[in-house]
Design a protein around this motif. Structure first.
Motif, PDB file in Angstrom:
ATOM      1  N   TYR A   5      41.110  49.365   6.190  1.00  0.00           N
ATOM      2  CA  TYR A   5      39.917  49.486   7.036  1.00  0.00           C
ATOM      3  C   TYR A   5      39.714  48.160   7.748  1.00  0.00           C
ATOM      4  N   THR A   6      39.632  48.206   9.072  1.00  0.00           N
ATOM      5  CA  THR A   6      39.534  47.003   9.892  1.00  0.00           C
ATOM      6  C   THR A   6      38.428  47.194  10.919  1.00  0.00           C
ATOM      7  N   VAL A   7      37.597  46.161  11.108  1.00  0.00           N
ATOM      8  CA  VAL A   7      36.531  46.197  12.104  1.00  0.00           C
ATOM      9  C   VAL A   7      36.579  44.918  12.925  1.00  0.00           C
ATOM     10  N   GLY A   8      36.057  44.993  14.142  1.00  0.00           N
ATOM     11  CA  GLY A   8      36.053  43.794  14.963  1.00  0.00           C
ATOM     12  C   GLY A   8      35.469  44.033  16.331  1.00  0.00           C
ATOM     13  N   THR A   9      35.763  43.098  17.232  1.00  0.00           N
ATOM     14  CA  THR A   9      35.218  43.151  18.576  1.00  0.00           C
ATOM     15  C   THR A   9      36.337  43.059  19.596  1.00  0.00           C
ATOM     16  N   ALA A  10      36.032  43.488  20.799  1.00  0.00           N
ATOM     17  CA  ALA A  10      36.937  43.322  21.942  1.00  0.00           C
ATOM     18  C   ALA A  10      36.076  43.032  23.163  1.00  0.00           C
ATOM     19  N   ASP A  11      35.172  42.063  23.036  1.00  0.00           N
ATOM     20  CA  ASP A  11      34.250  41.763  24.116  1.00  0.00           C
ATOM     21  C   ASP A  11      35.009  41.305  25.354  1.00  0.00           C
ATOM     22  N   THR A  12      34.636  41.858  26.489  1.00  0.00           N
ATOM     23  CA  THR A  12      35.203  41.446  27.762  1.00  0.00           C
ATOM     24  C   THR A  12      34.067  41.019  28.678  1.00  0.00           C
ATOM     25  N   THR A  13      34.418  40.630  29.890  1.00  0.00           N
ATOM     26  CA  THR A  13      33.386  40.237  30.851  1.00  0.00           C
ATOM     27  C   THR A  13      32.607  41.443  31.366  1.00  0.00           C
ATOM     28  N   VAL A  14      33.075  42.643  31.055  1.00  0.00           N
ATOM     29  CA  VAL A  14      32.429  43.849  31.580  1.00  0.00           C
ATOM     30  C   VAL A  14      31.529  44.505  30.553  1.00  0.00           C
ATOM     31  N   ALA A  15      31.995  44.648  29.316  1.00  0.00           N
ATOM     32  CA  ALA A  15      31.233  45.400  28.328  1.00  0.00           C
ATOM     33  C   ALA A  15      31.532  44.901  26.933  1.00  0.00           C
ATOM     34  N   GLY A  16      30.572  45.095  26.022  1.00  0.00           N
ATOM     35  CA  GLY A  16      30.801  44.783  24.620  1.00  0.00           C
ATOM     36  C   GLY A  16      31.450  45.968  23.940  1.00  0.00           C
ATOM     37  N   GLN A  17      32.354  45.690  23.015  1.00  0.00           N
ATOM     38  CA  GLN A  17      33.074  46.754  22.330  1.00  0.00           C
ATOM     39  C   GLN A  17      33.095  46.485  20.836  1.00  0.00           C
ATOM     40  N   GLU A  18      32.665  47.480  20.054  1.00  0.00           N
ATOM     41  CA  GLU A  18      32.671  47.389  18.601  1.00  0.00           C
ATOM     42  C   GLU A  18      33.744  48.344  18.080  1.00  0.00           C
ATOM     43  N   LEU A  19      34.778  47.778  17.461  1.00  0.00           N
ATOM     44  CA  LEU A  19      35.949  48.536  17.063  1.00  0.00           C
ATOM     45  C   LEU A  19      36.003  48.762  15.564  1.00  0.00           C
ATOM     46  N   SER A  20      36.582  49.888  15.173  1.00  0.00           N
ATOM     47  CA  SER A  20      36.901  50.124  13.767  1.00  0.00           C
ATOM     48  C   SER A  20      38.197  50.916  13.697  1.00  0.00           C
ATOM     49  N   PHE A  21      39.016  50.571  12.706  1.00  0.00           N
ATOM     50  CA  PHE A  21      40.308  51.229  12.513  1.00  0.00           C
ATOM     51  C   PHE A  21      40.429  51.600  11.040  1.00  0.00           C
ATOM     52  N   MET A  22      40.731  52.856  10.783  1.00  0.00           N
ATOM     53  CA  MET A  22      40.901  53.317   9.411  1.00  0.00           C
ATOM     54  C   MET A  22      42.260  53.995   9.287  1.00  0.00           C
ATOM     55  N   ALA A  23      42.998  53.657   8.230  1.00  0.00           N
ATOM     56  CA  ALA A  23      44.306  54.263   7.994  1.00  0.00           C
ATOM     57  C   ALA A  23      44.426  54.642   6.528  1.00  0.00           C
ATOM     58  N   ALA A  24      44.906  55.856   6.287  1.00  0.00           N
ATOM     59  CA  ALA A  24      45.176  56.335   4.930  1.00  0.00           C
ATOM     60  C   ALA A  24      46.581  56.913   4.921  1.00  0.00           C
ATOM     61  N   SER A  25      47.467  56.288   4.161  1.00  0.00           N
ATOM     62  CA  SER A  25      48.874  56.688   4.151  1.00  0.00           C
ATOM     63  C   SER A  25      49.322  56.976   2.727  1.00  0.00           C
ATOM     64  N   LEU A  26      50.063  58.066   2.573  1.00  0.00           N
ATOM     65  CA  LEU A  26      50.614  58.440   1.271  1.00  0.00           C
ATOM     66  C   LEU A  26      52.100  58.706   1.431  1.00  0.00           C
ATOM     67  N   ARG A  27      52.901  58.029   0.617  1.00  0.00           N
ATOM     68  CA  ARG A  27      54.352  58.266   0.602  1.00  0.00           C
ATOM     69  C   ARG A  27      54.715  58.944  -0.713  1.00  0.00           C
ATOM     70  N   VAL A  28      55.375  60.090  -0.610  1.00  0.00           N
ATOM     71  CA  VAL A  28      55.781  60.873  -1.771  1.00  0.00           C
ATOM     72  C   VAL A  28      57.299  60.848  -1.864  1.00  0.00           C
ATOM     73  N   ALA A  29      57.820  60.460  -3.022  1.00  0.00           N
ATOM     74  CA  ALA A  29      59.264  60.414  -3.247  1.00  0.00           C
ATOM     75  C   ALA A  29      59.585  61.213  -4.507  1.00  0.00           C
ATOM     76  N   PRO A  30      59.639  62.547  -4.408  1.00  0.00           N
ATOM     77  CA  PRO A  30      59.860  63.369  -5.599  1.00  0.00           C
ATOM     78  C   PRO A  30      61.258  63.209  -6.173  1.00  0.00           C
ATOM     79  N   MET A  31      62.209  62.720  -5.361  1.00  0.00           N
ATOM     80  CA  MET A  31      63.562  62.448  -5.832  1.00  0.00           C
ATOM     81  C   MET A  31      64.107  61.243  -5.079  1.00  0.00           C
ATOM     82  N   ALA A  32      65.209  60.699  -5.554  1.00  0.00           N
ATOM     83  CA  ALA A  32      65.704  59.428  -5.036  1.00  0.00           C
ATOM     84  C   ALA A  32      66.018  59.475  -3.542  1.00  0.00           C
ATOM     85  N   ASP A  33      66.486  60.597  -3.024  1.00  0.00           N
ATOM     86  CA  ASP A  33      66.965  60.667  -1.651  1.00  0.00           C
ATOM     87  C   ASP A  33      65.982  61.331  -0.688  1.00  0.00           C
ATOM     88  N   LEU A  34      64.788  61.676  -1.167  1.00  0.00           N
ATOM     89  CA  LEU A  34      63.804  62.366  -0.320  1.00  0.00           C
ATOM     90  C   LEU A  34      62.504  61.571  -0.286  1.00  0.00           C
TER      91      LEU A  34
END
Length: 389
Positions: free
Chosen positions: A237-266
């Motif tokens: 989870y990441t939050v921040g700003t991207a303020d420019t000379t035109v407009a204020g920007q409030e950003l948020s980024f969320m990532a949820a990742s799951l890696r499943v390896a039921p066998m050695a080659d998959l």
């Protein structure tokens, strides 16, 4: 290129940089004709492109760990874009920031690791790492993947602007900052990052004024494995700003990742990205959103690796004005590829893939907002070699 390789060989001979690795992926990419959202035909392209060309220098200086990566050349011809991520040509506008992929020094203190420099940001999950290293044939919209050409300003004709269809809010790239990582156990790690605001030093096209670096971006990441690494979980989870000379920007980024390896080659990766940007200007605010869901499966059969990937993405929050043809849209995309590694201990991998990207449900005032379907055929190879050996 030759000078850089000589420098790398010299560094490899020193104890400071004992790890010197060259990573190159070169592709032939064929894109057949397709139609824009207004029904105009876009001519097909036939392109040889070094999708990845990067030199890694890693080692130790005293008790400090130093890791770096250097982008060696442009990804695409002038005025073109990378067929996977839409990044512009580098060599004609090369900057230090573009040349340096990451460069940081770290110091371990017990179970903590502190870093400073240009960091690899933890946003983007497993997919971001795959795209950096040339190990995918489809990049999701949230991770800067692009689709076909889209008309975003329709009438009168001289004002028509055509751009690749892309995310309203894309995951940030590597950036300068500091981080602190804590290894709870061998299988569980936390890392907090603070780096420069997204879109730092943006230039206003109308006034020529630069953005003001008035804020930072903050992120917390968890990486853990369970059941003898059969399950790997990556949360950010990441939050921040991207303020420019035109407009204020409030950003948020969320990532949820799951890696499943039921066998050695998959392995099967299931990832979800949810990015938001609250843009405030003139007493009003607009919430822009980009979300992507991807599933990617790989199965190794005696050196042959079939790869299947599917993406579902959506942009929402746009408010089309007069004469603007496009607003929110959705994306369904898939890629089917086969990789071949002749010998497990050799540095070469060969691949062929077919990718199809469809942008649909394009909103706006125009009755011509039809679907855009862009297909690509990719044939190429990847080389990863340790130049210190």
């Amino acid at each position: 290129m030759k000078k850089l390789l000589v420098i790398a060989a010299t560094l490899a001979a020193s104890s400071a940089f004992a790890g010197v690795k060259l990573e190159v992926r070169s592709d032939y990419v064929n894109t057949p004709n397709y139609d824009t959202n207004t029904g105009d035909e876009v001519g097909g392209t036939s392109l040889f492109t070094p999708t990845v060309a990067r030199l890694y220098l890693n080692g130790n200086v005293g008790e400090a760990v130093v890791e770096s990566a250097w982008n060696l050349r442009a990804f695409t011809p002038e005025f073109a874009v990378n067929p996977y991520t839409g990044e512009s040509e580098l060599s004609k506008t090369m900057t230090v920031d573009k040349f340096v992929d990451h460069l940081w020094a770290g110091k371990a203190m017990g179970q903590f690791m502190f870093k400073a420099g240009k960091l690899e940001t933890n946003t983007g999950g497993f997919e971001y790492q795959k795209s950096l290293h040339g190990d995918t044939y489809l990049v999701s919209m949230a991770n800067r993947g692009v689709g076909g050409s889209m008309v975003i300003d329709g009438s009168p004709a001289p004002d028509t602007v055509i751009v690749p269809s892309q995310a309203f809010v894309a995951n940030p790239e590597n950036a300068s900052g500091i981080s602190a990582a804590y290894t709870l156990t061998e299988n569980h790690k936390f890392e907090a990052q603070m780096f420069n605001q997204v879109n730092s030093q943006t230039i206003n096209a109308d006034t020529g004024a630069r953005s003001l670096d008035r804020g930072h971006t903050y992120g917390l990441n968890y990486l853990g494995s369970f059941l003898d690494k059969m399950l790997v979980l990556n949360l950010n989870y990441t939050v921040g700003t991207a303020d420019t000379t035109v407009a204020g920007q409030e950003l948020s980024f969320m990532a949820a990742s799951l890696r499943v390896a039921p066998m050695a080659d998959l392995t099967v990766d299931i990832e979800y990205f949810d990015n938001k940007n609250k843009v405030s200007a003139a007493g009003t605010s607009t919430d822009l959103k980009t979300n992507s869901t991807i599933i990617e499966a790989r199965y190794n059969i005696n050196g042959w690796v079939p790869v299947l990937k599917y993406e579902m993405s959506k942009n929402e929050g746009a408010t089309p004005a007069a004469a603007v043809n496009t607003g929110d849209f959705k994306r369904d995309a898939w890629a089917l590829g086969v990789e071949y590694v002749p010998k497990a201990d050799e540095a070469f991998r060969y691949h062929v893939a077919y990718t199809s990207i469809k942008d649909h449900d394009i909103e706006g005032i125009s009755a011509l907002n039809s679907d855009i379907t862009k297909n690509m055929i990719t044939v190429g190879f990847k080389y990863t070699g340790d130049m210190a050996k």
